[in-house]
Design a protein around this motif. Structure first.
Motif, PDB file in Angstrom:
ATOM      1  N   ALA A  34       0.681  -1.303   0.089  1.00  0.00           N
ATOM      2  CA  ALA A  34      -0.138  -0.057  -0.022  1.00  0.00           C
ATOM      3  C   ALA A  34       0.967   1.376  -0.141  1.00  0.00           C
ATOM      4  O   ALA A  34       1.706   1.444   0.823  1.00  0.00           O
ATOM      5  CB  ALA A  34      -0.848   0.127   1.183  1.00  0.00           C
ATOM      6  N   PRO A  35       0.554   2.188  -0.884  1.00  0.00           N
ATOM      7  CA  PRO A  35       1.354   3.427  -1.087  1.00  0.00           C
ATOM      8  C   PRO A  35       1.021   4.260   0.209  1.00  0.00           C
ATOM      9  O   PRO A  35       1.860   5.299   0.668  1.00  0.00           O
ATOM     10  CB  PRO A  35       1.169   3.889  -2.395  1.00  0.00           C
ATOM     11  CG  PRO A  35      -0.194   3.444  -2.592  1.00  0.00           C
ATOM     12  CD  PRO A  35      -0.235   2.179  -1.952  1.00  0.00           C
ATOM     13  N   TYR A  36      -0.091   4.279   0.676  1.00  0.00           N
ATOM     14  CA  TYR A  36      -0.615   5.409   1.875  1.00  0.00           C
ATOM     15  C   TYR A  36      -1.210   4.777   3.018  1.00  0.00           C
ATOM     16  O   TYR A  36      -1.578   3.358   2.858  1.00  0.00           O
ATOM     17  CB  TYR A  36      -1.270   6.243   0.993  1.00  0.00           C
ATOM     18  CG  TYR A  36      -1.021   6.976   0.032  1.00  0.00           C
ATOM     19  CD1 TYR A  36      -0.174   8.219   0.115  1.00  0.00           C
ATOM     20  CD2 TYR A  36      -1.338   6.805  -1.425  1.00  0.00           C
ATOM     21  CE1 TYR A  36       0.327   8.937  -0.950  1.00  0.00           C
ATOM     22  CE2 TYR A  36      -0.814   7.468  -2.528  1.00  0.00           C
ATOM     23  CZ  TYR A  36      -0.038   8.653  -2.222  1.00  0.00           C
ATOM     24  OH  TYR A  36       0.232   9.355  -3.221  1.00  0.00           O
ATOM     25  N   ASP A  37      -1.291   5.048   3.793  1.00  0.00           N
ATOM     26  CA  ASP A  37      -2.266   4.642   5.146  1.00  0.00           C
ATOM     27  C   ASP A  37      -3.618   4.609   4.619  1.00  0.00           C
ATOM     28  O   ASP A  37      -4.144   5.736   4.255  1.00  0.00           O
ATOM     29  CB  ASP A  37      -1.848   5.684   6.221  1.00  0.00           C
ATOM     30  CG  ASP A  37      -2.598   5.012   7.487  1.00  0.00           C
ATOM     31  OD1 ASP A  37      -3.849   4.553   7.424  1.00  0.00           O
ATOM     32  OD2 ASP A  37      -1.953   5.028   8.695  1.00  0.00           O
ATOM     33  N   PRO A  38      -4.075   3.610   4.772  1.00  0.00           N
ATOM     34  CA  PRO A  38      -5.692   3.356   4.334  1.00  0.00           C
ATOM     35  C   PRO A  38      -6.744   4.384   4.961  1.00  0.00           C
ATOM     36  O   PRO A  38      -7.842   4.577   4.475  1.00  0.00           O
ATOM     37  CB  PRO A  38      -6.151   2.077   4.583  1.00  0.00           C
ATOM     38  CG  PRO A  38      -5.166   1.449   5.817  1.00  0.00           C
ATOM     39  CD  PRO A  38      -3.850   2.410   5.458  1.00  0.00           C
ATOM     40  N   ASN A  40      -5.652   7.694   6.025  1.00  0.00           N
ATOM     41  CA  ASN A  40      -5.098   9.002   5.861  1.00  0.00           C
ATOM     42  C   ASN A  40      -5.936   9.812   5.054  1.00  0.00           C
ATOM     43  O   ASN A  40      -6.106   9.277   3.721  1.00  0.00           O
ATOM     44  CB  ASN A  40      -3.429   8.841   5.397  1.00  0.00           C
ATOM     45  CG  ASN A  40      -2.962  10.212   5.366  1.00  0.00           C
ATOM     46  OD1 ASN A  40      -3.400  11.146   6.006  1.00  0.00           O
ATOM     47  ND2 ASN A  40      -1.755  10.130   4.627  1.00  0.00           N
ATOM     48  N   GLN A  41      -6.217  10.838   5.460  1.00  0.00           N
ATOM     49  CA  GLN A  41      -7.339  11.456   4.512  1.00  0.00           C
ATOM     50  C   GLN A  41      -6.209  13.070   4.127  1.00  0.00           C
ATOM     51  O   GLN A  41      -5.922  13.848   4.739  1.00  0.00           O
ATOM     52  CB  GLN A  41      -8.367  12.349   5.540  1.00  0.00           C
ATOM     53  CG  GLN A  41      -9.220  11.118   5.801  1.00  0.00           C
ATOM     54  CD  GLN A  41     -10.423  11.768   6.593  1.00  0.00           C
ATOM     55  OE1 GLN A  41     -10.878  12.961   6.713  1.00  0.00           O
ATOM     56  NE2 GLN A  41     -10.898  11.098   7.761  1.00  0.00           N
ATOM     57  N   LEU A  66     -13.347  10.918   1.081  1.00  0.00           N
ATOM     58  CA  LEU A  66     -12.622  11.509   2.265  1.00  0.00           C
ATOM     59  C   LEU A  66     -11.426  11.953   1.828  1.00  0.00           C
ATOM     60  O   LEU A  66     -10.368  12.220   2.633  1.00  0.00           O
ATOM     61  CB  LEU A  66     -12.627  10.842   3.437  1.00  0.00           C
ATOM     62  CG  LEU A  66     -14.139  10.825   3.963  1.00  0.00           C
ATOM     63  CD1 LEU A  66     -14.080  10.076   5.336  1.00  0.00           C
ATOM     64  CD2 LEU A  66     -14.844  12.152   4.559  1.00  0.00           C
ATOM     65  N   GLY A  67     -10.922  11.630   0.719  1.00  0.00           N
ATOM     66  CA  GLY A  67      -9.463  11.973  -0.069  1.00  0.00           C
ATOM     67  C   GLY A  67      -8.582  10.960   0.590  1.00  0.00           C
ATOM     68  O   GLY A  67      -7.430  10.908   0.567  1.00  0.00           O
ATOM     69  N   ARG A  68      -9.109   9.514   0.911  1.00  0.00           N
ATOM     70  CA  ARG A  68      -8.089   8.459   1.151  1.00  0.00           C
ATOM     71  C   ARG A  68      -7.917   7.629   0.006  1.00  0.00           C
ATOM     72  O   ARG A  68      -8.752   7.613  -1.006  1.00  0.00           O
ATOM     73  CB  ARG A  68      -8.678   7.700   2.237  1.00  0.00           C
ATOM     74  CG  ARG A  68      -9.090   8.337   3.525  1.00  0.00           C
ATOM     75  CD  ARG A  68      -9.937   7.473   4.575  1.00  0.00           C
ATOM     76  NE  ARG A  68     -11.106   7.152   3.945  1.00  0.00           N
ATOM     77  CZ  ARG A  68     -12.328   6.579   4.800  1.00  0.00           C
ATOM     78  NH1 ARG A  68     -12.002   6.352   5.804  1.00  0.00           N
ATOM     79  NH2 ARG A  68     -13.389   6.603   4.085  1.00  0.00           N
ATOM     80  N   ASP A  69      -6.629   7.200  -0.233  1.00  0.00           N
ATOM     81  CA  ASP A  69      -6.133   6.366  -1.348  1.00  0.00           C
ATOM     82  C   ASP A  69      -7.041   4.973  -1.511  1.00  0.00           C
ATOM     83  O   ASP A  69      -7.056   4.101  -0.703  1.00  0.00           O
ATOM     84  CB  ASP A  69      -4.872   5.992  -1.467  1.00  0.00           C
ATOM     85  CG  ASP A  69      -4.270   5.255  -2.532  1.00  0.00           C
ATOM     86  OD1 ASP A  69      -4.443   5.644  -3.846  1.00  0.00           O
ATOM     87  OD2 ASP A  69      -3.753   4.142  -2.231  1.00  0.00           O
ATOM     88  N   LEU A  70      -7.826   4.831  -2.822  1.00  0.00           N
ATOM     89  CA  LEU A  70      -8.881   3.757  -2.861  1.00  0.00           C
ATOM     90  C   LEU A  70      -8.080   2.365  -2.903  1.00  0.00           C
ATOM     91  O   LEU A  70      -8.327   1.280  -2.323  1.00  0.00           O
ATOM     92  CB  LEU A  70      -9.756   3.880  -4.179  1.00  0.00           C
ATOM     93  CG  LEU A  70     -10.579   2.925  -4.319  1.00  0.00           C
ATOM     94  CD1 LEU A  70     -11.606   2.546  -3.409  1.00  0.00           C
ATOM     95  CD2 LEU A  70     -11.386   3.227  -5.781  1.00  0.00           C
ATOM     96  N   PHE A  71      -6.887   2.498  -3.626  1.00  0.00           N
ATOM     97  CA  PHE A  71      -6.067   1.408  -3.830  1.00  0.00           C
ATOM     98  C   PHE A  71      -5.500   0.844  -2.314  1.00  0.00           C
ATOM     99  O   PHE A  71      -5.515  -0.480  -2.177  1.00  0.00           O
ATOM    100  CB  PHE A  71      -4.808   1.503  -4.874  1.00  0.00           C
ATOM    101  CG  PHE A  71      -3.823   0.343  -4.944  1.00  0.00           C
ATOM    102  CD1 PHE A  71      -4.272  -0.500  -5.496  1.00  0.00           C
ATOM    103  CD2 PHE A  71      -2.420   0.444  -4.495  1.00  0.00           C
ATOM    104  CE1 PHE A  71      -3.524  -1.763  -5.595  1.00  0.00           C
ATOM    105  CE2 PHE A  71      -1.508  -0.698  -4.724  1.00  0.00           C
ATOM    106  CZ  PHE A  71      -2.139  -1.712  -5.325  1.00  0.00           C
ATOM    107  N   SER A  72      -5.002   1.595  -1.642  1.00  0.00           N
ATOM    108  CA  SER A  72      -4.462   1.201  -0.333  1.00  0.00           C
ATOM    109  C   SER A  72      -5.658   0.728   0.399  1.00  0.00           C
ATOM    110  O   SER A  72      -5.518  -0.373   1.335  1.00  0.00           O
ATOM    111  CB  SER A  72      -3.993   2.328   0.537  1.00  0.00           C
ATOM    112  OG  SER A  72      -2.992   2.880  -0.065  1.00  0.00           O
ATOM    113  N   ARG A  73      -6.686   1.242   0.518  1.00  0.00           N
ATOM    114  CA  ARG A  73      -8.207   0.795   1.120  1.00  0.00           C
ATOM    115  C   ARG A  73      -8.612  -0.761   0.877  1.00  0.00           C
ATOM    116  O   ARG A  73      -9.091  -1.514   1.532  1.00  0.00           O
ATOM    117  CB  ARG A  73      -9.186   1.710   1.220  1.00  0.00           C
ATOM    118  CG  ARG A  73      -8.992   3.086   2.017  1.00  0.00           C
ATOM    119  CD  ARG A  73     -10.198   3.932   2.041  1.00  0.00           C
ATOM    120  NE  ARG A  73     -11.279   3.240   2.824  1.00  0.00           N
ATOM    121  CZ  ARG A  73     -11.448   3.311   3.908  1.00  0.00           C
ATOM    122  NH1 ARG A  73     -10.341   3.520   4.708  1.00  0.00           N
ATOM    123  NH2 ARG A  73     -12.564   2.772   4.567  1.00  0.00           N
TER     124      ARG A  73
END
Length: 282
Positions: A34-38, A40-41, A66-73
């Motif tokens: 995951a490139p970002y914390d799921p 993280n907004q 909410l501006g969260r990365d969909l791939f990470s989620r």
């Protein structure tokens, strides 16, 4: 090894295996991939108008409302959905085996009561019963797994009961009884090994049903609760943006469909390989 070789010779089963292992690998390695914390907004995860960002080089599958990365989620959602699928289905198969073996072996009033209870559970629509149970209990990952297990064991119990009734009349079981074998030995040494192929097949096929049921409960808002991601609640949170940001629904919906299809393909292949009545056909 024989089973794996047989599955590799079937294109559909091979496709299913590749997808299943890929989803499992992504779920296990989610913190590394995951490139970002799921949760993280991100300020740059929304447009100036406050809309989600479409897929881009920065956000591979876009962002959510909410501006969260969909791939990470989706990666971390795979963990949630698969844990529930494996745990809930494992419990359902274990309970179904226990009830089916006991009722088929003991018969009499005990077997009749167990089967009537099974029939009573089968009379309730599974989704409606799951919704009621989930609404009564405080939704969480383990509660959702328990609820799904409580509504999915009945099919396994019915199948195992029918097979056990046939096995107890076989000559080798009658011979064991005549030699003085106890109930424990007959059940766990002679009957249970004959039922394991059925349990493996139903266990594999049931994961697809469990993943779909978890997604349905989460979509209805009574499954896994945010901010913990699951494929179902990702769709639930994004349903109002279906037309403005269709990727928010398309990507989780596609991965649910692909995962369920793959488990079904693997389960169908296992049934053909492990069921002696299917050998030599086709």
């Amino acid at each position: 090894m024989r089973v794996l070789k047989a599955m590799l010779r079937q294109p559909a089963a091979l496709f299913g295996l590749i997808v299943v292992f890929a989803v499992l690998a992504m779920a296990i390695a989610a913190p590394l991939i995951a490139p970002y914390d799921p949760d993280n907004q991100m300020f740059d995860g929304l447009t100036l108008e406050g809309a989600p960002m479409p897929p881009s080089s920065q956000f591979l599958l876009g962002t959510d409302t909410l501006g969260r990365d969909l791939f990470s989620r989706l990666l971390f959602g795979a963990r949630t959905s698969l844990v529930i699928g494996l745990v809930a289905n494992g419990i359902a198969v274990a309970v179904g085996l226990f009830v089916g073996i006991l009722s088929g072996y003991l018969r009499g009033i005990v077997g009749a009561l167990l089967m009537r209870f099974t029939d009573l559970m089968m009379a309730f629509p599974a989704l409606l019963l799951a919704i009621v149970l989930a609404a009564l209990l405080r939704p969480s990952l383990w509660i959702v797994a328990m609820v799904i297990a409580l509504v999915n064991w009945v099919q396994v119990a019915r199948i195992v009961y029918t097979e056990t009734r046939g096995l107890v009349e076989r000559d080798f079981i009658l011979a064991e009884r005549s030699l003085g074998a106890g109930h424990f030995r007959i059940l766990f040494v002679h009957i249970l090994p004959h039922l394991m192929p059925t349990a493996i097949v139903w266990g594999t096929l049931g994961i697809a049903t469990t993943v779909l049921l978890e997604a349905t409960l989460s979509f209805l808002g009574i499954g896994v609760q945010p901010p913990q991601p699951s494929w179902g609640n990702i769709i639930f949170e994004s349903q109002s943006y279906f037309q403005a940001a269709p990727w928010l629904v398309f990507f989780p919906g596609a991965i649910i469909l692909l995962t369920a299809l793959s488990f079904n393909l693997v389960g169908d292949a296992l049934r053909d390989i492990l069921d002696p009545t299917q050998r030599g056909r086709g």
